[in-house]
Motif scaffolding. Structure first.
Motif, PDB file in Angstrom:
ATOM      1  N   HIS A   4      31.079  39.346  14.708  1.00 41.04           N
ATOM      2  CA  HIS A   4      29.895  38.928  13.955  1.00 41.04           C
ATOM      3  C   HIS A   4      29.924  39.439  12.525  1.00 41.04           C
ATOM      4  O   HIS A   4      28.883  39.608  11.888  1.00 41.04           O
ATOM      5  CB  HIS A   4      28.621  39.412  14.664  1.00 41.04           C
ATOM      6  CG  HIS A   4      28.338  38.672  15.943  1.00 41.04           C
ATOM      7  ND1 HIS A   4      28.948  38.996  17.124  1.00 41.04           N
ATOM      8  CD2 HIS A   4      27.535  37.597  16.213  1.00 41.04           C
ATOM      9  CE1 HIS A   4      28.533  38.174  18.072  1.00 41.04           C
ATOM     10  NE2 HIS A   4      27.679  37.320  17.555  1.00 41.04           N
TER      11      HIS A   4
ATOM     12  N   TRP B  28      30.444  42.264  11.226  1.00 39.28           N
ATOM     13  CA  TRP B  28      29.760  43.543  11.045  1.00 39.28           C
ATOM     14  C   TRP B  28      28.270  43.383  10.707  1.00 39.28           C
ATOM     15  O   TRP B  28      27.650  44.248  10.125  1.00 39.28           O
ATOM     16  CB  TRP B  28      30.454  44.407   9.984  1.00 39.28           C
ATOM     17  CG  TRP B  28      31.768  44.924  10.473  1.00 39.28           C
ATOM     18  CD1 TRP B  28      32.974  44.297  10.381  1.00 39.28           C
ATOM     19  CD2 TRP B  28      32.007  46.144  11.178  1.00 39.28           C
ATOM     20  NE1 TRP B  28      33.961  45.048  10.975  1.00 39.28           N
ATOM     21  CE2 TRP B  28      33.398  46.203  11.462  1.00 39.28           C
ATOM     22  CE3 TRP B  28      31.210  47.210  11.568  1.00 39.28           C
ATOM     23  CZ2 TRP B  28      33.988  47.259  12.135  1.00 39.28           C
ATOM     24  CZ3 TRP B  28      31.793  48.270  12.236  1.00 39.28           C
ATOM     25  CH2 TRP B  28      33.168  48.289  12.515  1.00 39.28           C
ATOM     26  N   ASN B  29      27.725  42.233  11.073  1.00 41.89           N
ATOM     27  CA  ASN B  29      26.286  42.015  10.948  1.00 41.89           C
ATOM     28  C   ASN B  29      25.610  42.668  12.147  1.00 41.89           C
ATOM     29  O   ASN B  29      25.688  42.175  13.278  1.00 41.89           O
ATOM     30  CB  ASN B  29      25.970  40.510  10.912  1.00 41.89           C
ATOM     31  CG  ASN B  29      24.488  40.233  10.690  1.00 41.89           C
ATOM     32  OD1 ASN B  29      23.631  40.875  11.272  1.00 41.89           O
ATOM     33  ND2 ASN B  29      24.206  39.267   9.832  1.00 41.89           N
ATOM     34  N   ARG B  30      24.945  43.803  11.901  1.00 40.91           N
ATOM     35  CA  ARG B  30      24.418  44.582  13.017  1.00 40.91           C
ATOM     36  C   ARG B  30      23.233  43.905  13.698  1.00 40.91           C
ATOM     37  O   ARG B  30      23.031  44.053  14.898  1.00 40.91           O
ATOM     38  CB  ARG B  30      24.047  45.985  12.523  1.00 40.91           C
ATOM     39  CG  ARG B  30      25.276  46.851  12.270  1.00 40.91           C
ATOM     40  CD  ARG B  30      24.962  48.089  11.476  1.00 40.91           C
ATOM     41  NE  ARG B  30      24.607  47.770  10.088  1.00 40.91           N
ATOM     42  CZ  ARG B  30      24.307  48.684   9.172  1.00 40.91           C
ATOM     43  NH1 ARG B  30      24.343  49.961   9.483  1.00 40.91           N
ATOM     44  NH2 ARG B  30      23.997  48.324   7.942  1.00 40.91           N
ATOM     45  N   ASN B  31      22.428  43.165  12.944  1.00 41.66           N
ATOM     46  CA  ASN B  31      21.318  42.429  13.562  1.00 41.66           C
ATOM     47  C   ASN B  31      21.848  41.401  14.551  1.00 41.66           C
ATOM     48  O   ASN B  31      21.381  41.303  15.688  1.00 41.66           O
ATOM     49  CB  ASN B  31      20.466  41.743  12.500  1.00 41.66           C
ATOM     50  CG  ASN B  31      19.596  42.718  11.739  1.00 41.66           C
ATOM     51  OD1 ASN B  31      19.267  43.783  12.238  1.00 41.66           O
ATOM     52  ND2 ASN B  31      19.222  42.370  10.523  1.00 41.66           N
TER      53      ASN B  31
ATOM     54  N   CYS C  16      30.114  51.647   9.745  1.00 41.92           N
ATOM     55  CA  CYS C  16      29.985  50.249   9.331  1.00 41.92           C
ATOM     56  C   CYS C  16      30.946  49.947   8.190  1.00 41.92           C
ATOM     57  O   CYS C  16      31.082  50.712   7.233  1.00 41.92           O
ATOM     58  CB  CYS C  16      28.552  49.950   8.904  1.00 41.92           C
ATOM     59  SG  CYS C  16      28.235  48.207   8.617  1.00 41.92           S
TER      60      CYS C  16
END
Length: 502
Positions: free
Chosen positions: A471, A473-476, A500
């Motif tokens: 993703h 590194w999109n944490r949401n 991150c």
């Protein structure tokens, strides 16, 4: 005029001296009192007379207070039912609530608190009109009859169709029916994505506190140094940077409900402060010597096993018993697949309205696909899947392939053997230690590991890294796809040493 003139009460206690002194106090307040010292006498009084309120001791020499509560619920469903005990355990309190008590009082009884409790109960009492067997109000008692009339109001308290109406959720709401109006602490447990926060709001909305504030605090999302100030408030100058005084969440929740999510993350010092609030209903703001009283009803939630945390010494046993008065376990969606169709229809209507799309429904194959999937992210994952299906659907019906396309895309961090030929992740295969160890993979046990947590951290880290990379590194997005909240993902990344990448 006496405050309870014209009101009748059945008072049950095997302690003759306490029975007579309590009767004298209440008659002085205007009650018409009948007394009983055992189950047989109480049952006879219930059959012969009608009462506005029943107060019974739970432990009697002859009979049991639980049986009296059940008899009162059956014979006089409109009366207010109270239990009292000087030795009540958390388990006994739950049994009393399940037997029909609206509240459990602790001996010795404070006269002022007793009369104020009666006043609140009786003001909320409302006579049920019509045939009780046609309404379902008989089982709810007086407080619930005021809340559930007319009958459609029962479903209006539930949050946006997140729960469904299958047998498992009916059991949950039957328990909520009995405890919503009490001050008893509630502990909601369940996997991430099952709707613990929404259920807490639902309990508040169905209680007699629904006119008051609902205040939510995610304990894991607030740094430990700030959590104490956030909950209890502080005075100016209490610490560096405290320029102005600030009220805490307990003060904001006065007359309402305070919901503490992720309670398992509370530090040892915070657990001590919470224990005192639960025991004494009071606290002091940081930097203040003034004691503040609170009447906020407290609901807690966690996705961890608190009993295991107690055994491991990470959570205080006395605090656990204080918050575990009414445990409510939210089942994972894979254990109530009967609700999937109903939930999907509700989420479809919401998504169409939110995204201004016109999708009429699902094909039979799409329903089957959703009911065969184990939903590791629970209801949150189902909601997200329906939203994406509405956006990508080319026609007015969401087809089987639309659903399967959204459900079967694996993370690069998952081993390919984790998916059967059907394309759906296996509901029973997360880590097969015996199988993996035969291939020498990371899931096998080795004496180099300090403990089980360290051993499990290796495959968990690999999975999280794969998901984050998949993703961008999109944490949401990663947290949503994993079916956990963002705070939980942050904590796991920190614990596993994942930094991150920009």
């Amino acid at each position: 005029m006496l405050p309870f003139a014209g009101r009748s009460m059945l008072l049950v206690d095997d302690d003759l001296r306490l029975l007579e002194s309590t009767r004298d106090l209440l008659e002085f307040q205007g009650f018409t009192i009948q007394t009983a010292r055992n189950f047989q006498e109480a049952q006879k009084r219930l059959a012969e007379s009608t009462f506005d309120l029943i107060l019974t001791d739970l432990r009697l020499d002859e009979g049991c207070g639980l049986e009296i509560l059940k008899a009162a619920q059956g014979l006089q469903p409109d009366c207010c039912r109270l239990a009292m005990s000087g030795y009540a355990t958390a388990r006994l309190e739950v049994l009393a609530l399940e037997a029909g008590a609206h509240q459990v009082l602790h001996k010795p009884l404070d006269d002022q608190f007793l009369t104020s409790t009666f006043d609140v109960l009786l003001r909320g009492r409302r006579t049920v009109q019509g045939d009780r067997q046609e309404t379902s109000l008989a089982r709810c008692g007086p407080l619930h009859s005021a809340r559930w009339t007319p009958k459609p109001e029962k479903s209006s308290g539930r949050d946006g169709g997140w729960f469904g109406s299958g047998s498992k959720m009916r059991e949950v709401f039957e328990l909520i029916d009995r405890v919503a109006d009490s001050k008893a602490s509630i502990l909601i447990t369940g996997e991430p994505g099952t709707g613990k926060s929404k259920l807490a709001r639902t309990v508040h909305g169905l209680s007699d506190r629904r006119g008051g504030p609902f205040v939510e605090v995610a304990c894991g999302a607030i740094p430990e140094a700030l959590l104490e100030s956030e909950l209890f408030g502080h005075t100016a100058g209490a610490f560096t940077g405290a320029i102005h005084s600030k009220l805490g969440k307990f003060q904001y929740a006065q007359g309402g409900t305070l919901f503490l999510d992720e309670i398992a993350t509370a530090s040892a010092a915070m657990q001590v402060r919470l224990l005192r609030v639960l025991q004494e209903r009071s606290f002091e703001a940081l930097g203040s010597n003034e004691t503040v009283r609170t009447d906020a009803r407290m609901i807690f939630a966690t996705n961890e096993d608190l009993e295991q945390a107690v055994s491991a010494g990470r959570f205080r046993q006395d605090l656990f018993y204080r918050i575990h008065v009414v445990p409510i376990a939210l089942p994972p969606l894979r254990e109530r697949l009967e609700d999937v169709g109903e939930l999907a229809d509700g989420f479809l209507a919401q998504a169409c309205q939110e995204f201004d799309r016109h999708v009429e429904g699902f094909s039979p194959g799409a329903y089957r696909a959703m009911k065969q999937y184990p939903w590791p992210g629970n209801v949150r994952e189902l909601e997200n899947t329906i939203q994406r299906a509405v956006l990508v659907c080319l026609g007015q019906i969401i087809q089987t392939e639309d659903i399967e396309r959204l459900l079967t895309k694996p993370f690069s961090g998952f081993p390919s053997s984790g998916f059967p030929s059907s394309g759906f992740p296996s509901a029973h295969r997360a880590l097969d230690i015996e199988s993996e160890s035969s291939h020498g993979r990371a899931a096998a046990w080795s004496e180099q590991y300090k403990d089980l947590d360290e051993a499990l951290g290796i495959p968990e880290k690999a999975i999280l890294l794969g998901a984050l990379r998949a993703h961008g590194w999109n944490r949401n997005a990663t947290a949503q796809r994993l079916g956990i909240n963002r705070t939980t993902l942050y904590k796991k990344m920190k614990r596993l040493g994942i930094e991150c990448t920009n």
